[in-house]
Design a protein around this motif. Sequence first.
Motif: not given
Length: 202
Positions: A162-178
């Motif tokens: 769950m921690a990894d999922y929400y971290r990646q979810f945050h990064l998606y909005f912060l930095k986009g797909e890349d």
Amino acid sequence: MKQQINNAQPSTSSYRDSLKSMDTEEHIDLAFYRPIGYMWACLAKKLGVTPNAITIASIFLGIGAGVMFYFNDLWLNVIGMLLLIWANSFDSADGQLARMTKQYSRIGRILDGLSGDFWFATIYVAICLRTNVTSEFFSQHHWVIWVTAVVTGICHAKQAAMADYYRQFHLYFLKGEDGSELESAADLKSKLAELSWKHNFW
């Protein structure tokens, strides 16, 4: 003097570029593991070592740490702690190196996810075996510690996922797909449908 300042800037910039983001990094990582991981990553880059090789090395270090926790000996336990710190620093280094060199791969992501599972599975088993030998209660009721370990392990794995999922979810909005490792479930299903157990087992 101005030239010296300019020469110092790329180092700080490169270190920050090796991080996921300042928002998603944990405090202990920023204070301890990331700086050490960055040094390992720089050394690995010079030697031509790949992120996956560092991840595999971290698996062996973490398993070694778990084995050391089985023994009822303080110095062996201290060695286990040091091995676990080393494994954690490599766990930081592999991702930092991948971001520094743009060496991303699906197998690397799978290995990175599995590395911690190998460490903690070994640690849990070692502590269970040790407890059954050293505790009078658990030596007479072996199943209690194993049930406790399985329940704890499931909760641990769920929390980490769950921690990894929400971290990646945050990064998606912060930095986009890349800048994120999130993938479309539909895309993954279509890729899976193209594979066969016979020809694409691994």
